[in-house]
Design a protein around this motif. Sequence first.
Motif, PDB file in Angstrom:
ATOM      1  N   PHE A  98       0.839  -1.208   0.000  1.00  0.00           N
ATOM      2  CA  PHE A  98       0.000   0.000   0.000  1.00  0.00           C
ATOM      3  C   PHE A  98       0.871   1.255   0.000  1.00  0.00           C
ATOM      4  O   PHE A  98       0.706   2.133  -0.850  1.00  0.00           O
ATOM      5  N   TRP A  99       1.787   1.363   0.982  1.00  0.00           N
ATOM      6  CA  TRP A  99       2.541   2.605   1.092  1.00  0.00           C
ATOM      7  C   TRP A  99       3.651   2.730   0.058  1.00  0.00           C
ATOM      8  O   TRP A  99       4.211   3.818  -0.143  1.00  0.00           O
ATOM      9  N   GLY A 111       2.884   1.998  -3.047  1.00  0.00           N
ATOM     10  CA  GLY A 111       2.141   2.224  -4.281  1.00  0.00           C
ATOM     11  C   GLY A 111       2.252   1.066  -5.251  1.00  0.00           C
ATOM     12  O   GLY A 111       2.298   1.272  -6.477  1.00  0.00           O
ATOM     13  N   ASP A 140      -1.220  -1.848  -7.933  1.00  0.00           N
ATOM     14  CA  ASP A 140      -1.756  -1.982  -9.287  1.00  0.00           C
ATOM     15  C   ASP A 140      -1.662  -3.442  -9.736  1.00  0.00           C
ATOM     16  O   ASP A 140      -0.593  -4.067  -9.663  1.00  0.00           O
ATOM     17  N   ARG A 142      -6.293  -7.593  -1.913  1.00  0.00           N
ATOM     18  CA  ARG A 142      -6.082  -6.236  -1.385  1.00  0.00           C
ATOM     19  C   ARG A 142      -6.901  -6.025  -0.114  1.00  0.00           C
ATOM     20  O   ARG A 142      -6.386  -5.527   0.890  1.00  0.00           O
ATOM     21  N   GLY A 191      -1.328   4.010   3.834  1.00  0.00           N
ATOM     22  CA  GLY A 191      -1.926   3.851   2.512  1.00  0.00           C
ATOM     23  C   GLY A 191      -3.125   2.941   2.473  1.00  0.00           C
ATOM     24  O   GLY A 191      -3.638   2.616   1.396  1.00  0.00           O
TER      25      GLY A 191
END
Length: 268
Positions: free
Chosen positions: A146-147, A149, A152, A159, A237
């Motif tokens: 999450f943090w 990024g 995707d 998730r 995140g």
Amino acid sequence: MSTATRGERRVSPVFLALVAIMAVSIWAVWTDFSASPGFAVFLFIVSGWIVSLCLHEYAHARTALFGGDISVGAKGYLTLDPLKYTHAVLSIVLPVIFVIMGGIGLPGGAVFIERHRISGRWRHSLVSAAGPLTNVLFAAVVAAPFWLGAMDGVPDHFRYALGFMVLLQVTAAILNALPVPGLDGYGVIEPWLSYRIRRQVEPFAPFGLLAVFGFLWIPEVNHAFFDMINSVLRGLGVTEWDTYWGRQLFRFWQGTPDIPRISDLVVS
């Protein structure tokens, strides 16, 4: 020098089985292999949570070993076997029940440390701090995608499961760090208190955790606590959307909800 024999440090087959279950459930969630994605998420969360509890207790024991308590090896604490813990019900069963109830990471119980073998207030404080710090590290590792990024292309179910796992680890770390008798946070400051204060507080230690959860039933306290938790999660995140749907998937016995996909969200 504090030591433990090779047998006392050998990783338990019970712990390895838990890791194997977690690995298989991660694969099942990622590939959407199971006909019931919620059940795969359930296995991942429960097995992962128990693994984190084993690491939490191991951190206490390992730090105590370096501090001078060589008895932790003979007790089996260095094998990561949850069945060896002094309070298996408090360390494993109750936390898992609270996870199954679906909302909060209950701090585990404690391994029995022979404190008289450890000298120095800093060492005593480190023994107590080692557990919550393990939860912090576990949360940071699980939240890393999450943090960083790197979410995707990650399947939505996976998730959401990760988001819920991070929530549990963060709540456990924060609750256990509170300076309340019976929790690790109090264990950190206890060596620095006067003998008189420690004797006065000692009778309340068995009720510290119950008092914390009693306060959490107060709506204002509950809202403030989870506002703080959500602030920490946002810093990592992880959104409330992630943790909400992770919890919904986890409760597979309530039926699989119609979970919207991230790609369907409209970003304003």
